[in-house]
Design a protein around this motif. Sequence first.
Motif: not given
Length: 181
Positions: A7-12, A50-53
């Motif tokens: 999920l973090r990789e997708l968000q990045t 921006e997108i944040f987890s």
Amino acid sequence: MANRQALRELQTRLADRLQAARTNTSLGASWLAVQMGRHNYLLPLEQAGEIFSWPGVLRVPYTSSWFWGVANLRGSLAGVVDMCAYLGHPIERTEQSLHEVSLLTINPALQVNAALVVDRLMGLRSADDFISTPVEAAQEPGRAQPGMVGASSYTDSAGSVWQVLQLHQLVQSPQFLSIRV
């Protein structure tokens, strides 16, 4: 743990693509596609931030049920809004499901420090990815003010219906700006 990393990789990747789309109009992308609850929305790129987890939220008492509180996003406080509840289609969330959501900030140019709860990031889209169809009044989410949800919906190749959510209209709404009960 592997799901969180993915999920973090997708968000990045999405954040990188979002930034690239802002600086390079040749990509043709004009929207960030997201799911909020079971509804699909297209957010204009120039209005998205921006997108944040999920960072966790400090609850604020005596506020509307759709206003969850404030979150520290890279050293800046942002009000966290559950758009599902705001638009009139609230969903039940568990502590586990909160770790799967993302926060999408509203572009700072719109001068509102707010982040929207997004259940799924679906990538960047352009008008070429859809067929435009008129929206019937009955299909508009319950609380949306006129103009906030676009006057047309879009259908993708899989048959999913998407509505444009105008964030600049949202942040000018007195209802959105008044978080008190």
